[in-house]
Design a protein around this motif. Structure first.
Motif, PDB file in Angstrom:
ATOM      1  N   CYS A  74      -5.756 -13.318  -5.701  1.00 45.85           N
ATOM      2  CA  CYS A  74      -7.186 -13.615  -5.765  1.00 45.85           C
ATOM      3  C   CYS A  74      -7.937 -12.994  -4.598  1.00 45.85           C
ATOM      4  O   CYS A  74      -9.149 -12.787  -4.652  1.00 45.85           O
ATOM      5  CB  CYS A  74      -7.430 -15.115  -5.826  1.00 45.85           C
ATOM      6  SG  CYS A  74      -7.056 -16.037  -4.315  1.00 45.85           S
ATOM      7  N   ARG A  75      -7.221 -12.649  -3.536  1.00 42.30           N
ATOM      8  CA  ARG A  75      -7.845 -12.033  -2.360  1.00 42.30           C
ATOM      9  C   ARG A  75      -8.485 -10.685  -2.695  1.00 42.30           C
ATOM     10  O   ARG A  75      -9.380 -10.214  -1.976  1.00 42.30           O
ATOM     11  CB  ARG A  75      -6.783 -11.830  -1.274  1.00 42.30           C
ATOM     12  CG  ARG A  75      -5.774 -10.750  -1.624  1.00 42.30           C
ATOM     13  CD  ARG A  75      -4.487 -10.831  -0.855  1.00 42.30           C
ATOM     14  NE  ARG A  75      -4.652 -10.822   0.582  1.00 42.30           N
ATOM     15  CZ  ARG A  75      -3.673 -11.149   1.433  1.00 42.30           C
ATOM     16  NH1 ARG A  75      -2.496 -11.516   0.972  1.00 42.30           N
ATOM     17  NH2 ARG A  75      -3.876 -11.098   2.715  1.00 42.30           N
ATOM     18  N   PHE A  76      -8.014 -10.028  -3.760  1.00 39.39           N
ATOM     19  CA  PHE A  76      -8.529  -8.706  -4.102  1.00 39.39           C
ATOM     20  C   PHE A  76      -9.772  -8.759  -4.993  1.00 39.39           C
ATOM     21  O   PHE A  76     -10.510  -7.780  -5.081  1.00 39.39           O
ATOM     22  CB  PHE A  76      -7.451  -7.890  -4.824  1.00 39.39           C
ATOM     23  CG  PHE A  76      -6.201  -7.690  -4.016  1.00 39.39           C
ATOM     24  CD1 PHE A  76      -6.204  -6.903  -2.881  1.00 39.39           C
ATOM     25  CD2 PHE A  76      -5.007  -8.296  -4.390  1.00 39.39           C
ATOM     26  CE1 PHE A  76      -5.052  -6.717  -2.135  1.00 39.39           C
ATOM     27  CE2 PHE A  76      -3.848  -8.125  -3.656  1.00 39.39           C
ATOM     28  CZ  PHE A  76      -3.873  -7.329  -2.517  1.00 39.39           C
ATOM     29  N   VAL A  77      -9.988  -9.894  -5.650  1.00 37.70           N
ATOM     30  CA  VAL A  77     -11.077 -10.000  -6.632  1.00 37.70           C
ATOM     31  C   VAL A  77     -12.448  -9.695  -6.025  1.00 37.70           C
ATOM     32  O   VAL A  77     -13.260  -8.999  -6.652  1.00 37.70           O
ATOM     33  CB  VAL A  77     -11.056 -11.381  -7.314  1.00 37.70           C
ATOM     34  CG1 VAL A  77     -12.283 -11.571  -8.205  1.00 37.70           C
ATOM     35  CG2 VAL A  77      -9.778 -11.535  -8.145  1.00 37.70           C
ATOM     36  N   PRO A  78     -12.780 -10.191  -4.818  1.00 39.93           N
ATOM     37  CA  PRO A  78     -14.108  -9.884  -4.273  1.00 39.93           C
ATOM     38  C   PRO A  78     -14.418  -8.398  -4.163  1.00 39.93           C
ATOM     39  O   PRO A  78     -15.582  -7.991  -4.315  1.00 39.93           O
ATOM     40  CB  PRO A  78     -14.062 -10.547  -2.886  1.00 39.93           C
ATOM     41  CG  PRO A  78     -13.103 -11.663  -3.033  1.00 39.93           C
ATOM     42  CD  PRO A  78     -12.044 -11.135  -3.958  1.00 39.93           C
ATOM     43  N   ASP A 138      -2.430  -0.827   4.631  1.00 39.45           N
ATOM     44  CA  ASP A 138      -3.442  -0.836   5.696  1.00 39.45           C
ATOM     45  C   ASP A 138      -4.771  -1.433   5.247  1.00 39.45           C
ATOM     46  O   ASP A 138      -5.607  -1.773   6.093  1.00 39.45           O
ATOM     47  CB  ASP A 138      -3.685   0.584   6.226  1.00 39.45           C
ATOM     48  CG  ASP A 138      -2.464   1.162   6.913  1.00 39.45           C
ATOM     49  OD1 ASP A 138      -1.745   0.386   7.578  1.00 39.45           O
ATOM     50  OD2 ASP A 138      -2.222   2.373   6.776  1.00 39.45           O
ATOM     51  N   SER A 139      -4.973  -1.534   3.944  1.00 40.08           N
ATOM     52  CA  SER A 139      -6.276  -2.017   3.458  1.00 40.08           C
ATOM     53  C   SER A 139      -6.182  -3.377   2.762  1.00 40.08           C
ATOM     54  O   SER A 139      -7.122  -3.788   2.081  1.00 40.08           O
ATOM     55  CB  SER A 139      -6.892  -0.985   2.503  1.00 40.08           C
ATOM     56  OG  SER A 139      -6.065  -0.771   1.361  1.00 40.08           O
ATOM     57  N   ILE A 140      -5.059  -4.084   2.936  1.00 40.81           N
ATOM     58  CA  ILE A 140      -4.952  -5.429   2.372  1.00 40.81           C
ATOM     59  C   ILE A 140      -5.988  -6.323   3.046  1.00 40.81           C
ATOM     60  O   ILE A 140      -6.013  -6.432   4.276  1.00 40.81           O
ATOM     61  CB  ILE A 140      -3.543  -6.011   2.595  1.00 40.81           C
ATOM     62  CG1 ILE A 140      -2.501  -5.189   1.844  1.00 40.81           C
ATOM     63  CG2 ILE A 140      -3.479  -7.460   2.126  1.00 40.81           C
ATOM     64  CD1 ILE A 140      -1.075  -5.623   2.119  1.00 40.81           C
ATOM     65  N   PRO A 141      -6.865  -6.968   2.278  1.00 44.75           N
ATOM     66  CA  PRO A 141      -7.916  -7.795   2.896  1.00 44.75           C
ATOM     67  C   PRO A 141      -7.431  -9.198   3.273  1.00 44.75           C
ATOM     68  O   PRO A 141      -6.428  -9.675   2.756  1.00 44.75           O
ATOM     69  CB  PRO A 141      -8.966  -7.878   1.782  1.00 44.75           C
ATOM     70  CG  PRO A 141      -8.163  -7.815   0.514  1.00 44.75           C
ATOM     71  CD  PRO A 141      -6.996  -6.883   0.822  1.00 44.75           C
TER      72      PRO A 141
END
Length: 264
Positions: A74-78, A138-141
């Motif tokens: 769900c961290r990627f949805v935004p 490197d781009s995992i939020p």
């Protein structure tokens, strides 16, 4: 075969090659396994191909597989708001309150638990979000946590169910859903008993079980949904968990978490 491609993709992801790994991970939907069924197979004509410009479209993102997968991804949805006019995120019913009320959910994202009265243009499966967004290690939020619970709820939960004690609070989860196939991910509770001899530590079980284990306080019987579970976890100083939903949720909440894994 699709299974080989899927396994190769999972292997690459585990090695940190997210771009190539998630490309092959998409082959999971071609495997003849009910656990990998595409969640919107009845509406396959509107499946997003990840190439079409959807800046003027409503994108529906549907959960798949288990609760832990929803918490992880769900961290990627935004970030999908940068690609679509609006994002509708479908989650499991007992995750709805927790995810909907977390800070990562902002304008342009609607969180629902049913497709009833939902209008959308294109859709995708949740675990394909890193592929669509071209995510790398490197781009995992939100590496320090991204789900939140109301502070008053956390305090109220502590007052009702936790010991009044200055001791370190440690939450433990040692098995997943007993109705699911966890393929050796569970660890027998007896292996944790050495830990229970530590002084100045209060141990709490985060299992959603009714049985009581000696030396550990059972909080699972207080859980009605994952907001309750999250309140319990946020009151812990440390969480120790096998590979199950508690491991994923605790990390998503930004609580210091140790994962325990069987060695094969």
């Amino acid at each position: 075969t699709p299974t080989d491609y899927y396994n190769y993709g999972a292997f690459l992801i585990s090695c940190g090659d997210f771009l190539k790994g998630h490309k092959y991970f998409t082959y999971r939907f071609l495997i003849d396994d009910k656990n990998f069924e595409y969640p919107l197979s009845f509406d396959i004509d509107r499946k997003w191909d990840f190439k079409q410009d959807i800046s003027d479209k409503i994108l529906l993102v549907h959960y798949e597989q288990g609760f832990g997968d929803t918490f992880m991804y769900c961290r990627f949805v935004p970030q999908l708001k940068n690609l679509a006019k609006k994002v509708i995120f479908v989650v499991q019913e007992n995750l709805l309150d927790l995810i909907k009320n977390s800070g990562i959910i902002s304008d342009g994202i609607e969180v629902v638990s049913s497709l009833e009265n939902v209008d959308y243009d294109v859709h995708m499966a949740l675990l394909d979000t890193p592929f669509a967004l071209k995510i790398t290690t490197d781009s995992i939020p939100y590496k320090n946590g991204y789900l939140e619970v109301d502070e008053d709820k956390i305090k109220t939960y502590a007052q009702k169910y936790l010991k009044e004690s200055p001791n370190l609070k440690v939450g433990i989860a040692y098995h997943g859903d007993k109705n699911a196939n966890y393929n050796g991910r569970d660890i027998d509770f007896v292996r944790f008993k050495t830990l229970l001899n530590l002084g100045n530590v209060d141990f709490y079980s985060l299992q959603c079980d009714t049985e009581e284990e000696e030396g550990i306080i059972n909080l699972g019987k207080t859980f009605n949904d994952f907001t309750d579970t999250a309140c319990a976890i946020k009151n812990m100083d440390i969480v120790i968990s096998t590979d199950n939903v508690i491991l994923n949720l605790s990390g998503a909440l930004g609580v210091k978490t140790f994962g325990m894994f069987n060695r094969y």
